[in-house]
Design an enzyme around this catalytic site. Structure first.
Site, PDB file in Angstrom:
ATOM      1  N   GLU A 161       0.818  -1.227   0.000  1.00  0.00           N
ATOM      2  CA  GLU A 161       0.000   0.000   0.000  1.00  0.00           C
ATOM      3  C   GLU A 161       0.846   1.269   0.000  1.00  0.00           C
ATOM      4  O   GLU A 161       0.518   2.258   0.655  1.00  0.00           O
ATOM      5  CB  GLU A 161      -0.975  -0.011   1.168  1.00  0.00           C
ATOM      6  N   GLY A 162       1.944   1.242  -0.747  1.00  0.00           N
ATOM      7  CA  GLY A 162       2.734   2.447  -0.941  1.00  0.00           C
ATOM      8  C   GLY A 162       3.549   2.884   0.254  1.00  0.00           C
ATOM      9  O   GLY A 162       4.067   4.000   0.269  1.00  0.00           O
ATOM     10  N   MET A 163       3.733   2.030   1.268  1.00  0.00           N
ATOM     11  CA  MET A 163       4.476   2.464   2.455  1.00  0.00           C
ATOM     12  C   MET A 163       5.924   1.998   2.456  1.00  0.00           C
ATOM     13  O   MET A 163       6.682   2.343   3.361  1.00  0.00           O
ATOM     14  CB  MET A 163       3.781   1.972   3.727  1.00  0.00           C
ATOM     15  N   LEU A 164       6.337   1.220   1.432  1.00  0.00           N
ATOM     16  CA  LEU A 164       7.720   0.750   1.352  1.00  0.00           C
ATOM     17  C   LEU A 164       8.446   1.251   0.111  1.00  0.00           C
ATOM     18  O   LEU A 164       9.678   1.260   0.076  1.00  0.00           O
ATOM     19  CB  LEU A 164       7.763  -0.781   1.375  1.00  0.00           C
ATOM     20  N   GLY A 165       7.715   1.628  -0.920  1.00  0.00           N
ATOM     21  CA  GLY A 165       8.319   2.088  -2.157  1.00  0.00           C
ATOM     22  C   GLY A 165       7.254   2.432  -3.166  1.00  0.00           C
ATOM     23  O   GLY A 165       6.061   2.178  -2.944  1.00  0.00           O
ATOM     24  N   VAL A 166       7.677   3.016  -4.282  1.00  0.00           N
ATOM     25  CA  VAL A 166       6.759   3.418  -5.354  1.00  0.00           C
ATOM     26  C   VAL A 166       6.948   2.474  -6.534  1.00  0.00           C
ATOM     27  O   VAL A 166       8.038   2.409  -7.121  1.00  0.00           O
ATOM     28  CB  VAL A 166       7.003   4.874  -5.792  1.00  0.00           C
ATOM     29  N   ILE A 167       5.918   1.747  -6.879  1.00  0.00           N
ATOM     30  CA  ILE A 167       5.965   0.807  -7.999  1.00  0.00           C
ATOM     31  C   ILE A 167       5.948   1.600  -9.302  1.00  0.00           C
ATOM     32  O   ILE A 167       5.067   2.440  -9.514  1.00  0.00           O
ATOM     33  CB  ILE A 167       4.772  -0.159  -7.941  1.00  0.00           C
ATOM     34  N   TYR A 219     -17.760 -11.679   1.448  1.00  0.00           N
ATOM     35  CA  TYR A 219     -17.862 -10.253   1.123  1.00  0.00           C
ATOM     36  C   TYR A 219     -19.204  -9.754   1.651  1.00  0.00           C
ATOM     37  O   TYR A 219     -20.257 -10.080   1.114  1.00  0.00           O
ATOM     38  CB  TYR A 219     -17.788 -10.135  -0.394  1.00  0.00           C
TER      39      TYR A 219
END
EC number: 2.5.1.26
Length: 510
Positions: free
Chosen positions: A255-261, A431
């Site tokens: 979810e974007g907390m370790l790096g930018v894909i 769900y």
């Protein structure tokens, strides 16, 4: 055939913007109020303002830069009902941020290096179809919008792999794959035309045919990621290698907390011409779940086992209030026929066969419809949300019963229904859809109570909080308890890769 149907009907009856952010329906309905409130609805009060000198440097890096309260609201708005609650009350969901659009890897690296040098948080966004608040800038700072990193970079016809940038929207990718190369990813989320490849990877997404094709973590063979330091790394590319851990999996679901894909390589499959389906009814949802368990444990993997409980079976298909199972598969006719025959044999031992044709056609025609989340009438409000989770077959019946009972007991709740959407030999995803009618002033408290009660049940019954939507803001309060000792491992990984706590702060309790 099921995957090919997309070419005929398109996405969501045309209600969306191709290749760009589509606002949720409540925005088009005119329910978003001007932002007049001063206090952000979400976050813990930590706010990092971006100095004007840094803003000017960002203007020299990005393709476009936007500032101010109104721009922050418009350009961070997502499909999470929590954002809707804030913006329909005229409150900011988050502190003000500087939105920087970037279309290239070097721009991403430059933004991260500048932010790291100045202690400024960065939250990455693209399609903003998330339903958990995962791309909201809880501490202000910079929002790095990469939706214009949207090139399809190539296709390998021997390996059947497609290479693309993270901002490619799902419908754009799938149309190109089908028309140019006769293949499909097999990844069919309901949000197909609203979501991007990068979002699929960042949230560990799943599509409607995942029992055949897998979730996105099964599809990704290689990633390029820009780390918080600005360093670009390539991970994966060595299928089934035994050279240490599979490091790309660290970033799938992060979810974007370790790096930018910044680049993704996906497996694809030859586009099928043949499909087959069958349908069965059961007296209870629990009986239907057990039938799905037995089918999966027989060793067959139909593209989907879709099980609607009594309420949803009647609502969507008018079947008189029975639990309804749709078995469907696509691919080589011999494999499909064997798969559906075995699944049908097992389903029939406790269920009653019904005419599958109208059920299949209704599902096919409506599978990409994205429902409304909110409506106002006089002084009252109706709102809805969905909550997906996963657990072992042995745990699911009790989780289903308790969520129905305990969330249903909350004042204002009038519907708690469910369907099973993804199945495995040991577990499945259920769900839930939860709807409430209540005074406008009570919406936020009811909404928080729904999630508190449901996630407490899931943790107590040893389920997992999410199967494919991720954590974001809404599930963050429960992550530490859910992960247990794994939370310290996650903290250590975050500290090693992002010691400055720069990327997407406030999510996961990090």
């Amino acid at each position: 055939m099921i995957s090919k149907q997309f070419q005929v009907t398109g996405y969501s009856e045309g209600y969306y913007k191709v290749g760009e952010f589509t606002p949720p329906r409540w925005v088009d309905d005119g329910l978003a109020k001007p932002i007049t409130g001063a206090t952000p609805r979400y976050g813990d009060g930590r706010v990092v303002a971006v100095p004007e000198g840094i803003v000017e440097q960002l203007r020299g890096i990005g393709d476009a830069v936007y500032t101010g309260t109104d721009e922050t609201a418009e350009r961070t708005r997502d499909w999470w009902p929590g954002t809707m609650l804030a913006h329909t009350d005229g409150d900011p969901a988050t502190p003000d941020a500087v939105i920087v659009e970037a279309s290239g890897v070097k721009q991403v690296q430059a933004v991260l290096r500048l932010a790291a040098a100045n202690g400024i948080p960065v939250t990455v966004a693209a399609g903003r179809s998330n339903v958990t608040g995962s791309t909201l800038p809880l501490e202000g700072g910079i929002v790095l919008d990469i939706h214009t990193m949207n090139s399809i970079l190539g296709f390998n016809p021997t390996d059947l792999t497609a290479e693309c940038e993270p901002g490619v929207f799902g419908d754009v990718l799938e149309e190109r794959l089908q028309t140019a190369w006769g293949v499909t990813t097999g990844h069919w989320p309901q949000s197909l035309g609203l979501s991007t490849v990068g979002g699929w990877v960042a949230c560990r997404g799943a599509g409607q045919l995942s029992t055949r094709y897998g979730k996105v973590e099964d599809m990704v063979t290689e990633l390029d990621v820009v780390l918080p330091s600005g360093e670009l790394v390539t991970l994966g590319g060595r299928q089934r290698a035994a050279v240490g851990p599979d490091l790309k999996q660290l970033f799938i679901g992060s979810e974007g907390m370790l790096g930018v894909i910044t680049r993704v390589v996906l497996r694809t499959h030859a586009l099928p011409d043949y499909a087959r389906y069958a349908a069965y009814e059961y007296d209870t949802f629990e009986a239907g779940l057990d039938a799905c368990r037995r089918i999966m444990q027989r060793g067959v993997t139909p593209a989907a086992l879709r099980l609607w409980d009594n309420m949803e079976g009647d609502y969507y298909f008018g079947n008189g209030g029975n639990t309804l199972l749709l078995i469907l598969d696509e691919g080589d006719p011999r494999l499909v026929d064997v798969t559906v025959d075995i699944a049908s044999d097992e389903a029939a031992t406790t269920g009653t066969a019904v005419d599958a044709e109208p059920i299949f056609q209704k599902w096919l025609a409506t599978r990409f419809e994205v429902p409304a989340q909110n409506a106002f009438e006089d002084d009252g409000a109706w709102m809805a949300d969905t909550l997906e989770m996963t657990a072992g077959w042995s745990q699911l019946p009790r989780i289903y019963q308790r969520v129905q009972s305990e969330v249903g007991a909350l004042e204002g709740t009038f519907v708690v229904s469910a369907h099973q959407s993804h199945a495995y030999t040991d577990a499945a995803c259920v769900y839930f859809t939860i709807q409430g009618t209540l005074p406008i002033k009570d919406r936020a408290a009811w909404y928080r109570a729904v999630w508190d009660v449901a996630d407490k049940v899931i943790i107590e019954e040893h389920g997992q909080l999410s199967h494919h939507h991720g954590v974001g803001v809404v599930r963050t309060p429960y992550v530490a308890e859910s992960l247990g000792g794994g939370m310290e491992v996650l903290r250590a990984v975050k500290q090693a890769l992002d010691p400055g706590r720069m990327l997407n702060p406030g999510k996961y309790g990090l």
